[in-house]
Design a protein around this motif. Structure first.
Motif, PDB file in Angstrom:
ATOM      1  N   ASP A  47      -7.566 -21.895  -4.239  1.00  0.00           N
ATOM      2  CA  ASP A  47      -8.301 -22.634  -5.264  1.00  0.00           C
ATOM      3  C   ASP A  47      -7.376 -23.217  -6.322  1.00  0.00           C
ATOM      4  O   ASP A  47      -7.841 -23.818  -7.299  1.00  0.00           O
ATOM      5  N   ASP A  48      -6.074 -23.066  -6.119  1.00  0.00           N
ATOM      6  CA  ASP A  48      -5.115 -23.841  -6.904  1.00  0.00           C
ATOM      7  C   ASP A  48      -5.058 -25.283  -6.393  1.00  0.00           C
ATOM      8  O   ASP A  48      -4.420 -26.136  -7.014  1.00  0.00           O
TER       9      ASP A  48
ATOM     10  N   ASN B 209      -9.418 -22.899 -10.448  1.00  0.00           N
ATOM     11  CA  ASN B 209     -10.778 -22.451 -10.153  1.00  0.00           C
ATOM     12  C   ASN B 209     -11.848 -23.109 -11.003  1.00  0.00           C
ATOM     13  O   ASN B 209     -13.022 -23.154 -10.625  1.00  0.00           O
ATOM     14  N   LYS B 210     -11.483 -23.654 -12.161  1.00  0.00           N
ATOM     15  CA  LYS B 210     -12.498 -24.202 -13.064  1.00  0.00           C
ATOM     16  C   LYS B 210     -13.183 -25.438 -12.496  1.00  0.00           C
ATOM     17  O   LYS B 210     -14.271 -25.800 -12.951  1.00  0.00           O
TER      18      LYS B 210
ATOM     19  N   TYR C 261     -19.090 -20.499  -8.237  1.00  0.00           N
ATOM     20  CA  TYR C 261     -18.505 -19.412  -7.447  1.00  0.00           C
ATOM     21  C   TYR C 261     -19.522 -18.626  -6.639  1.00  0.00           C
ATOM     22  O   TYR C 261     -19.151 -17.957  -5.675  1.00  0.00           O
TER      23      TYR C 261
ATOM     24  N   CYS D 141      -9.852 -11.150  -7.083  1.00  0.00           N
ATOM     25  CA  CYS D 141      -9.875 -12.337  -7.944  1.00  0.00           C
ATOM     26  C   CYS D 141      -9.591 -11.939  -9.387  1.00  0.00           C
ATOM     27  O   CYS D 141      -9.564 -10.760  -9.736  1.00  0.00           O
TER      28      CYS D 141
ATOM     29  N   THR E 159     -16.017 -16.515 -12.830  1.00  0.00           N
ATOM     30  CA  THR E 159     -15.497 -16.485 -11.465  1.00  0.00           C
ATOM     31  C   THR E 159     -15.843 -15.161 -10.789  1.00  0.00           C
ATOM     32  O   THR E 159     -16.442 -15.133  -9.707  1.00  0.00           O
TER      33      THR E 159
ATOM     34  N   THR F 162      -2.795 -15.924 -12.989  1.00  0.00           N
ATOM     35  CA  THR F 162      -2.679 -15.606 -11.566  1.00  0.00           C
ATOM     36  C   THR F 162      -1.510 -14.685 -11.244  1.00  0.00           C
ATOM     37  O   THR F 162      -1.561 -13.958 -10.254  1.00  0.00           O
TER      38      THR F 162
ATOM     39  N   LEU G 133      -7.508 -14.517  -4.207  1.00  0.00           N
ATOM     40  CA  LEU G 133      -8.007 -15.800  -4.694  1.00  0.00           C
ATOM     41  C   LEU G 133      -7.003 -16.371  -5.693  1.00  0.00           C
ATOM     42  O   LEU G 133      -6.842 -15.848  -6.795  1.00  0.00           O
TER      43      LEU G 133
ATOM     44  N   SER H 160      -6.280 -18.835  -8.290  1.00  0.00           N
ATOM     45  CA  SER H 160      -7.132 -19.658  -9.152  1.00  0.00           C
ATOM     46  C   SER H 160      -6.365 -20.686  -9.966  1.00  0.00           C
ATOM     47  O   SER H 160      -6.901 -21.277 -10.894  1.00  0.00           O
TER      48      SER H 160
END
Length: 361
Positions: free
Chosen positions: A38-39, A48-49, A177, A200, A207, A304, A329, A331
């Motif tokens: 999700d990067d 992730n946002k 999410y 995560c 998230t 992260t 995950l 992020s």
């Protein structure tokens, strides 16, 4: 409203890769390890946002707002992506950042300014030495007071800011999410992946809470584990309450007890969240280096890198049982690597040691 009725727009890319990490798997020698990328959501270096902003920006546009305003620390990744989403949809980007104005602009902050964001610094250091809960109460009250003034000034100019909460972690944002779970399950099925754990980050709760709700609703084959990125994290009871609200909002028909909320913090001597929010931590830097030298993937020192520390330690310690497969995950957050305080702290670790050679004529 049912989850399937909730509308979104496209802020970033979904269907991010789910990849095997062969070198890290070999190094740890426990079970097969995977990374959910999700990067790679695309917008402003990804993260992730984007999944949350798909729903938040849609909600803002539907209700006639022409600006996005959000909050966070000076190096907020969420802030950077919210600014980018505002730019993409022709809205005014506004950041309200807690802390004094830094002497030097770097990392996420310079990207925010490059994209044209208005940045308001809310300096609450006057309350720094107060005991809790007085410190938190006065800080929150001052932030609310100043935010009200900021919004009033924009309204006078015909600019109507939509309030995006810290981390995009509202009932609207968390839907991103919840809906990430079937995406992950589909990828696992297509690739023949069996994994019993998904690890995560746990910051503003959207998230982690969304994934936990989604895992229960879609009957995921894995347990979701949250790694706090700050020592001031919410309790399992608060997470469970948030998921109950999500369930009611989207008619999920699920209930999560505090006992089902798994948060792992590490040891008192070596907590996964490091020293504090955005404070350089040599342990986190070493875990960042582990992923970089095994898989060529970069994490950041604020978020992260801490999550990856927790992921690795859970595997090494046996909290993720030996032989069981797990997913990390990722992020995003890599621009924080280039914030001045973390670059300064990285000099001794990465620039003064072995592997550097100078050849002179």
């Amino acid at each position: 409203m049912k989850l399937t009725e909730l509308e979104r727009i496209h802020v970033g890319y979904l269907d991010t890769p789910l990849e095997y990490m062969p070198n890290l798997t070999k190094e740890l020698g426990k079970g097969k390890l995977y990374v959910k990328r999700d990067d790679m959501t695309g917008l402003a270096f990804g993260g992730n946002k984007a999944r949350k902003l798909d729903y938040l920006v849609k909600d803002a546009l539907d209700h006639g707002y022409n600006a996005l305003m959000t909050f966070g620390g000076v190096q907020t990744n969420h802030g950077r992506m919210t600014v980018a989403a505002a730019v993409r949809y022709n809205m005014k980007p506004i950041l309200v950042l807690t802390g004094p104005k830094p002497d030097y602009c770097s990392g996420n902050l310079i990207l925010d300014r490059m994209m044209g964001a208005d940045v308001h610094f809310i300096d609450t250091t006057a309350y720094a030495d107060l005991p809790e809960p007085e410190k938190s109460e006065k800080t929150a009250a001052f932030l609310a007071q100043e935010t009200e003034k900021i919004v009033a000034e924009y309204e006078k100019q015909g600019i109507h800011p939509y309030n995006v909460p810290v981390g995009g972690s509202s009932l609207v944002g968390a839907a991103g999410y919840i809906n990430a779970i079937p995406e992950i399950m589909k990828q696992m099925k297509e690739q023949g992946i069996e994994a019993k754990y998904l690890v995560c980050g746990y910051g503003s709760m959207g998230t982690f809470g969304g994934l936990l709700a989604g895992a229960k609703y879609f009957k995921a084959p894995f347990e979701v584990i949250g790694i706090p990125v700050s020592p001031a994290y919410r309790s399992p009871e608060q997470v469970a309450e948030f998921i109950d609200k999500l369930s009611a909002e989207y008619e999920l028909g699920i209930h999560v007890t505090p006992e089902e909320v798994r948060i792992e913090t590490g040891t008192p001597e070596e907590p996964y969240y490091g020293i504090a929010y955005n404070v350089p931590d040599p342990v986190t830097q070493q875990y960042m280096a582990l992923l970089a030298r095994t898989e060529g993937l970069f994490t950041d020192p604020c978020y992260t890198g801490k999550i990856f520390h927790g992921f690795v330690d859970l595997v090494r310690s046996g909290k993720i049982p030996e032989g069981e497969n797990a997913i990390f995950l990722h992020s995003g957050g890599t621009p924080a690597i280039w914030s001045k305080e973390h670059l300064d702290a990285a000099q001794e670790i990465f620039y003064d040691g072995e592997g550097l050679f100078v050849h002179k004529a």
